[in-house]
Design a protein around this motif. Structure first.
Motif, PDB file in Angstrom:
ATOM      1  N   CYS A 287      41.878  46.947  45.812  1.00 18.60           N
ATOM      2  CA  CYS A 287      42.172  45.570  46.207  1.00 18.60           C
ATOM      3  C   CYS A 287      42.952  44.868  45.106  1.00 18.60           C
ATOM      4  N   ASP A 288      43.995  44.151  45.483  1.00 15.08           N
ATOM      5  CA  ASP A 288      44.713  43.282  44.541  1.00 15.08           C
ATOM      6  C   ASP A 288      45.425  42.238  45.374  1.00 15.08           C
ATOM      7  N   ILE A 289      45.665  41.068  44.790  1.00 16.29           N
ATOM      8  CA  ILE A 289      46.393  40.051  45.547  1.00 16.29           C
ATOM      9  C   ILE A 289      47.865  40.441  45.694  1.00 16.29           C
TER      10      ILE A 289
ATOM     11  N   ASP B 250      39.853  38.696  49.312  1.00 14.25           N
ATOM     12  CA  ASP B 250      39.795  39.887  50.173  1.00 14.25           C
ATOM     13  C   ASP B 250      38.806  40.918  49.625  1.00 14.25           C
ATOM     14  N   PHE B 251      38.422  40.773  48.353  1.00  9.85           N
ATOM     15  CA  PHE B 251      37.400  41.691  47.814  1.00  9.85           C
ATOM     16  C   PHE B 251      36.092  41.552  48.594  1.00  9.85           C
ATOM     17  N   GLU B 252      35.885  40.377  49.200  1.00 12.29           N
ATOM     18  CA  GLU B 252      34.647  40.195  49.984  1.00 12.29           C
ATOM     19  C   GLU B 252      34.650  41.131  51.192  1.00 12.29           C
TER      20      GLU B 252
ATOM     21  N   THR C 210      35.725  45.828  38.743  1.00 10.28           N
ATOM     22  CA  THR C 210      36.780  44.817  38.734  1.00 10.28           C
ATOM     23  C   THR C 210      37.455  44.651  37.381  1.00 10.28           C
ATOM     24  N   ALA C 211      38.773  44.527  37.427  1.00  3.46           N
ATOM     25  CA  ALA C 211      39.561  44.180  36.235  1.00  3.46           C
ATOM     26  C   ALA C 211      40.522  43.059  36.616  1.00  3.46           C
ATOM     27  N   THR C 212      39.949  42.040  37.215  1.00  4.77           N
ATOM     28  CA  THR C 212      40.688  40.839  37.609  1.00  4.77           C
ATOM     29  C   THR C 212      40.727  39.878  36.426  1.00  4.77           C
ATOM     30  N   PRO C 213      41.448  38.745  36.528  1.00  7.50           N
ATOM     31  CA  PRO C 213      41.318  37.689  35.525  1.00  7.50           C
ATOM     32  C   PRO C 213      39.864  37.224  35.408  1.00  7.50           C
TER      33      PRO C 213
ATOM     34  N   GLY D  32      52.029  45.348  46.238  1.00 11.93           N
ATOM     35  CA  GLY D  32      52.711  46.445  45.541  1.00 11.93           C
ATOM     36  C   GLY D  32      51.805  47.140  44.525  1.00 11.93           C
ATOM     37  N   LYS D  33      50.884  46.394  43.946  1.00 10.73           N
ATOM     38  CA  LYS D  33      49.967  46.996  42.971  1.00 10.73           C
ATOM     39  C   LYS D  33      48.941  47.877  43.677  1.00 10.73           C
ATOM     40  N   VAL D  34      48.501  47.435  44.841  1.00  7.18           N
ATOM     41  CA  VAL D  34      47.597  48.260  45.652  1.00  7.18           C
ATOM     42  C   VAL D  34      48.303  49.568  45.997  1.00  7.18           C
TER      43      VAL D  34
ATOM     44  N   GLY E 194      47.324  45.556  34.487  1.00  7.40           N
ATOM     45  CA  GLY E 194      47.449  46.391  33.296  1.00  7.40           C
ATOM     46  C   GLY E 194      46.203  47.217  33.019  1.00  7.40           C
ATOM     47  N   GLN E 195      45.086  46.552  32.823  1.00  9.68           N
ATOM     48  CA  GLN E 195      43.862  47.264  32.439  1.00  9.68           C
ATOM     49  C   GLN E 195      43.232  47.980  33.639  1.00  9.68           C
ATOM     50  N   GLY E 196      43.341  47.365  34.815  1.00  7.16           N
ATOM     51  CA  GLY E 196      42.775  47.992  36.012  1.00  7.16           C
ATOM     52  C   GLY E 196      43.417  49.351  36.276  1.00  7.16           C
TER      53      GLY E 196
END
Ligand SMILES: NC(=O)c1ccc[n+]([C@@H]2O[C@H](COP(=O)([O-])OP(=O)(O)OC[C@H]3O[C@@H](n4cnc5c(N)ncnc54)[C@H](O)[C@@H]3O)[C@@H](O)[C@H]2O)c1
Length: 458
Positions: free
Chosen positions: A90-92, A121-123, A136-139, A95-97, A69-71
């Motif tokens: 990057c996203d897990i 995978d962000f690494e 980043t706008a992850t949890p 479909g969002k990527v 949402g925020q990303g």
């Protein structure tokens, strides 16, 4: 108490309470961070200090991690901002990527490289991509690991709020930013809202006199969001199973901190915190979930209402509130009392001695013509497609503008640490029945000489 002991107690305080939860409580282990007895002083690392000027850049190549949402709001903003270039996403969730890549292509950019091979995978993104900034706008539990990977690979880092959930992780950010000479910015959009920036303008012009006291909050009924089958419903509720304090302190506190020159002439010194009983999520569970829904087995410990009192080194006081579990209209409070008057948010009101009718509020809307912050007046910002309205766009615009101009960012790693540390410190104080918790001086004394955030122009 040592930093390690502090962290162990914190993890233990939550761990026993998560049993039976359908959502696993987020791990607060900061195993990526070694205990650091003494951090290098700025300048000793041979790297630019977090608040220092740097070489201007023509463009900012960005790797974005977490496009939910925020990303996605940030991605849409960045695609409008001159100088910003979305290079990797990057996203897990693949479909969002894909969705973010499509947005970039639709705006005429080269397709950003996609990364979706799992939660770390962000690494790979940080190691393989030529980037200037990882955003980043992850949890919450992923903010610090992403930023540490970014900085260790020579990239600046920016994160959604709170930047970190433990004091240890706050130190880890500070240590990494100093060691690698990188910006590490917490993107607190509420610092850029119109009323908050006008307040800063009033403060800088001396119209409120000496600032004495602030009130700040995050009061937002998120029950529906927390029990949603998507977005924050997948992770945010879990925090309520193990932790009782102020889990989201920065929206209200960020703008107040700017007006009080926190880390730039003053600093948070200690906090006491109290929580009410935990009821809202239990009631929602009982009234909205099917009898066989596994989420009914979750047990929550987060007090619905959390209130804290912070004292600063210069003796100012701040009331800090958090409630995301009860029916109520949205508010961030935002009260600032000075010796010559006060402003108060939600609804927005002003009272200035000698200007307002005695003992009466005035609607803040009448003050914008004279006192609007220059960022809200700037024609070149108004002319852009600002997408999701003012404050989110402005914060992204300022980040890119500071990087391209080689100027210090508006907020830096010390602000990210001081504001975010309130999460663990409030939890610790609640667990000790309101005993004061000392706030670490993340600047290690430099708060006395650092310059306040000026009224900047775009
Ligand atoms: N500043 C604001 O006004 C504001 C508003 C909403 C959310 N937020 C913050 O933004 C962050 C994200 O919130 P949201 O509402 O967008 O949540 P969300 O769940 O919609 O988005 C999170 C995204 O991160 C992805 N993700 C999860 N783990 C990942 C990992 N290890 N690597 C890569 N991607 C991963 C998810 O698939 C999802 O797409 C949170 O920190 C939240 O507090 C801030």
């Amino acid at each position: 108490m040592t930093r390690d002991a502090t962290r162990r107690d914190f993890i233990r305080a939550g761990a026993g309470l998560a049993l039976g939860a359908a959502l696993p409580m987020p791990a607060l282990s900061t195993s990526h961070h070694r205990a650091v007895p003494s951090l290098p002083k700025t300048g000793e690392t041979g790297q630019p200090a977090p608040g220092a000027h740097r070489e201007p850049m023509e463009r900012v190549r960005i790797g974005f991690v977490g496009v939910g949402g925020q990303g996605m709001t940030h991605v849409e903003n960045l695609l409008e901002i001159p100088g910003a270039e979305l290079t990797a996403v990057c996203d897990i969730v693949e479909g969002k990527v894909r969705a973010a890549q499509e947005k970039a292509v639709a705006k005429g950019f080269r397709e950003p490289t996609g990364y979706s091979r799992g939660p770390r995978d962000f690494e790979r993104l940080c190691a393989e991509e030529e980037l200037d900034l990882v955003f980043t706008a992850t949890p919450w539990e992923w903010h610090v690991p992403v930023m540490l990977a970014a900085m260790a690979n020579g990239k600046h880092a920016a994160t959604e709020v709170p930047a970190a959930m433990t004091v240890d992780d706050c130190w880890a950010m500070v240590e990494s930013a100093e060691k690698h000479g990188k910006h590490c910015v917490m993107m607190e959009n509420c610092c850029y809202d119109r009323f908050e920036l006008m307040t800063l303008n009033l403060v800088r012009q001396g119209l409120l006199g000496e600032i004495l006291h602030g009130e700040a909050g995050y009061l937002h009924d998120l029950r529906g969001v927390k029990f949603s089958r998507e977005g924050e419903g997948l992770w945010r509720r879990a925090w309520a199973t193990g932790h009782n304090g102020n889990l989201y302190p920065t929206h209200g506190l960020g703008p107040i901190a700017n007006c009080m020159d926190i880390n730039r002439g003053d600093r948070f010194e200690r906090i006491v915190s109290f929580s009410s009983p935990s009821r809202g999520l239990q009631l929602w569970q009982a009234e909205h979930l099917d009898a066989d829904d596994p989420r009914r087995r979750e047990r929550y410990v987060l007090g619905d209402v959390n209130v804290g009192l912070i004292q600063t080194a210069r003796g100012r006081t701040i009331y800090l509130a958090h409630n995301t579990n009860n029916p109520r209209p949205y508010s961030r409070l935002q009260l600032l009392q000075g010796t010559r008057g006060l402003v108060s948010g939600w609804p927005y009101r002003v009272h200035l001695e000698g200007r307002s009718p005695e003992h009466q509020w005035e609607d803040a809307a009448g003050y914008y013509e004279e006192f609007d912050h220059p960022l809200w007046r700037a024609k070149r910002i108004q002319e852009m497609d600002r997408g999701h309205g003012g404050m989110d766009f402005l914060e992204d615009f300022r980040l890119i503008e500071c990087l391209t101009r080689g100027e210090p960012t508006d907020m830096d790693v010390y602000d990210a640490a001081a504001l975010s540390s309130m999460v663990e410190l409030s939890i610790r104080s609640v667990a000790k029945k309101g005993r004061p918790e000392e706030v670490p001086d993340f600047t290690r004394g430099r708060w006395r000489s650092r310059a306040p955030w000026p009224v900047v122009e775009a």
